[in-house]
Design an enzyme around this catalytic site. Sequence first.
Site, PDB file in Angstrom:
ATOM      1  N   CYS A   1       0.807  -1.664   0.191  1.00 23.08           N
ATOM      2  CA  CYS A   1       0.156  -0.451   0.053  1.00 23.08           C
ATOM      3  C   CYS A   1       0.841   1.301   0.242  1.00 23.08           C
ATOM      4  O   CYS A   1       1.329   1.578   0.247  1.00 23.08           O
ATOM      5  CB  CYS A   1      -0.625   0.095   1.285  1.00 23.08           C
ATOM      6  SG  CYS A   1      -1.797   1.895   1.041  1.00 23.08           S
TER       7      CYS A   1
ATOM      8  N   CYS B   1       0.265   3.559   3.371  1.00 20.41           N
ATOM      9  CA  CYS B   1       0.763   2.788   4.956  1.00 20.41           C
ATOM     10  C   CYS B   1       1.977   3.647   5.256  1.00 20.41           C
ATOM     11  O   CYS B   1       2.633   3.959   3.930  1.00 20.41           O
ATOM     12  CB  CYS B   1       1.114   1.287   4.310  1.00 20.41           C
ATOM     13  SG  CYS B   1      -0.994   0.424   4.966  1.00 20.41           S
TER      14      CYS B   1
ATOM     15  N   HIS C   1      -4.118   0.249   8.023  1.00 23.18           N
ATOM     16  CA  HIS C   1      -5.053   0.372   6.521  1.00 23.18           C
ATOM     17  C   HIS C   1      -6.444  -0.364   6.456  1.00 23.18           C
ATOM     18  O   HIS C   1      -7.304  -0.072   5.809  1.00 23.18           O
ATOM     19  CB  HIS C   1      -4.132  -0.988   5.799  1.00 23.18           C
ATOM     20  CG  HIS C   1      -4.066  -1.310   4.559  1.00 23.18           C
ATOM     21  ND1 HIS C   1      -3.837  -0.265   3.585  1.00 23.18           N
ATOM     22  CD2 HIS C   1      -5.189  -2.646   3.818  1.00 23.18           C
ATOM     23  CE1 HIS C   1      -4.320  -0.910   2.122  1.00 23.18           C
ATOM     24  NE2 HIS C   1      -4.788  -1.661   2.763  1.00 23.18           N
TER      25      HIS C   1
ATOM     26  N   ASN D   1     -13.609  10.231  -0.867  1.00 27.65           N
ATOM     27  CA  ASN D   1     -13.984   9.490  -1.960  1.00 27.65           C
ATOM     28  C   ASN D   1     -13.523   7.697  -1.366  1.00 27.65           C
ATOM     29  O   ASN D   1     -12.581   7.457  -1.107  1.00 27.65           O
ATOM     30  CB  ASN D   1     -13.456   8.755  -3.731  1.00 27.65           C
ATOM     31  CG  ASN D   1     -13.951  10.313  -4.045  1.00 27.65           C
ATOM     32  OD1 ASN D   1     -14.911  10.917  -4.257  1.00 27.65           O
ATOM     33  ND2 ASN D   1     -12.979  10.959  -5.404  1.00 27.65           N
TER      34      ASN D   1
ATOM     35  N   SER E   1      -8.895   4.990  -5.452  1.00 29.08           N
ATOM     36  CA  SER E   1      -7.984   3.653  -5.935  1.00 29.08           C
ATOM     37  C   SER E   1      -7.091   3.177  -5.012  1.00 29.08           C
ATOM     38  O   SER E   1      -6.417   2.101  -4.900  1.00 29.08           O
ATOM     39  CB  SER E   1      -6.675   4.740  -7.039  1.00 29.08           C
ATOM     40  OG  SER E   1      -6.208   5.809  -5.820  1.00 29.08           O
TER      41      SER E   1
ATOM     42  N   HIS F   1      -6.676   2.547   1.654  1.00 24.01           N
ATOM     43  CA  HIS F   1      -6.396   2.965   2.186  1.00 24.01           C
ATOM     44  C   HIS F   1      -7.301   4.415   3.310  1.00 24.01           C
ATOM     45  O   HIS F   1      -7.375   5.028   2.338  1.00 24.01           O
ATOM     46  CB  HIS F   1      -4.893   3.520   3.112  1.00 24.01           C
ATOM     47  CG  HIS F   1      -4.512   3.807   4.437  1.00 24.01           C
ATOM     48  ND1 HIS F   1      -3.572   2.543   4.530  1.00 24.01           N
ATOM     49  CD2 HIS F   1      -4.135   4.830   4.947  1.00 24.01           C
ATOM     50  CE1 HIS F   1      -2.746   3.574   5.951  1.00 24.01           C
ATOM     51  NE2 HIS F   1      -3.356   4.953   5.543  1.00 24.01           N
TER      52      HIS F   1
ATOM     53  N   HIS G   1      -8.069   7.684   3.385  1.00 25.73           N
ATOM     54  CA  HIS G   1      -7.900   9.028   2.861  1.00 25.73           C
ATOM     55  C   HIS G   1      -8.693   9.961   2.256  1.00 25.73           C
ATOM     56  O   HIS G   1      -9.862   9.463   1.842  1.00 25.73           O
ATOM     57  CB  HIS G   1      -6.527   8.681   2.382  1.00 25.73           C
ATOM     58  CG  HIS G   1      -6.897   8.404   0.590  1.00 25.73           C
ATOM     59  ND1 HIS G   1      -7.291   6.998   0.657  1.00 25.73           N
ATOM     60  CD2 HIS G   1      -6.870   8.916  -0.524  1.00 25.73           C
ATOM     61  CE1 HIS G   1      -7.597   7.526  -0.574  1.00 25.73           C
ATOM     62  NE2 HIS G   1      -7.717   8.152  -1.320  1.00 25.73           N
TER      63      HIS G   1
ATOM     64  N   GLN H   1      -9.088  13.497   0.137  1.00 22.87           N
ATOM     65  CA  GLN H   1      -8.633  14.795  -0.418  1.00 22.87           C
ATOM     66  C   GLN H   1      -8.353  16.667  -0.101  1.00 22.87           C
ATOM     67  O   GLN H   1      -9.743  16.636   0.516  1.00 22.87           O
ATOM     68  CB  GLN H   1      -7.994  14.362  -1.944  1.00 22.87           C
ATOM     69  CG  GLN H   1      -7.983  12.976  -2.225  1.00 22.87           C
ATOM     70  CD  GLN H   1      -7.848  12.987  -3.737  1.00 22.87           C
ATOM     71  OE1 GLN H   1      -6.877  14.110  -4.539  1.00 22.87           O
ATOM     72  NE2 GLN H   1      -8.777  11.909  -4.208  1.00 22.87           N
TER      73      GLN H   1
END
Length: 347
Positions: free
Chosen positions: A52, A55, A115, A155, A163, A166, A168, A170
């Site tokens: 990943c 990570c 993760h 997202n 994509s 994990h 996250h 933006q």
Amino acid sequence: MSVFDLKNDPHRRFNPLTREWVLVSPQRTARPWQGQLEEDQAQLTAEYEPDCYLCPGNERAGGARNPDYPNTFVFDNDFAALRPETSNVSVGESELILARGEPGICRVICFTPRHDLTIARLSVADIRRVVDTWITQYDDLGARPFVNWVQIFENRGAMMGASNPHPHGQVWANENPPNESLKEQAAQAEYYNNRHSCLLCDYLRLELKFEERLVCANEGFQAVVPFWAVWPFEILIMSKRHLGSLPDLPDEAKDHLADILKQVTTRYDNLFQVAFPYTMGFHQQPADGEVHREWHLHIHFYPPLLRSAKVRKFMVGYELLAGPQRDLTPEQAAATLRVLPAKHYLS
């Protein structure tokens, strides 16, 4: 002509934030076709994945290596959609063929080193750290001379284009406010100038009066399926106080925001007992240095799942060519979400 029935007859509903209409067709829930079936969404089990790129300690695709971060971690996107050095010069043959350079900054925010977690499975204290990171990023990026809009979003899930699983999100900082923000800016400003009142403050009072579309709440925030919802289980979270942006939140309200995010995402996961996909984003006042009394901090959740973890709503045909349409009414969606347990099904 008799008055139509909101529960059974096709009708249009008005979205005052965008000043657009959505077609609601409740009678279509009886149709035999139930939608395309998607593949099962695998549950994450490993706390750390060596492959990943988000990570701790791992190398990203661009060659940089992540630090061994203990909480949140922010970095400039290695494949950013915007670049700060881009010229903002306009080019084109006429107003019909026109382009303009768009400088900006794109960053990635890892919510946790784990993760295998999601916002729904983080503690409120851990989500509060994410809230603090969002505020820091809004302040930092919004202070740049060329930045006038800061868009914070997540997202969640491959179905929504994520994509990497994990946890996250933006943050994109634009020189020019994008389309959806311009619609909301115009609508809120016109409402405020005409009525000397806040559009979303007044709307929230109506929702609290009727209670049909309420989902969950705490001292600082209220979550509703908006009257004009397009997505099947769309949610709008509104600050109960008239606040323009995340930095305006007092400390206790930051905890309330963390709590309401956990409440909403937990209900989503419990709906079909799956890590629920969605796009989530903050809409708040522009970072242009101006006073925007009309802006009211709110959060949009746009989830695609319709009748199960395998059936999604597509925006095609009439919706691409004419306008959005939904079958499940916002009132039905809110009633379904409202009764779900607050404890995560994997707890």
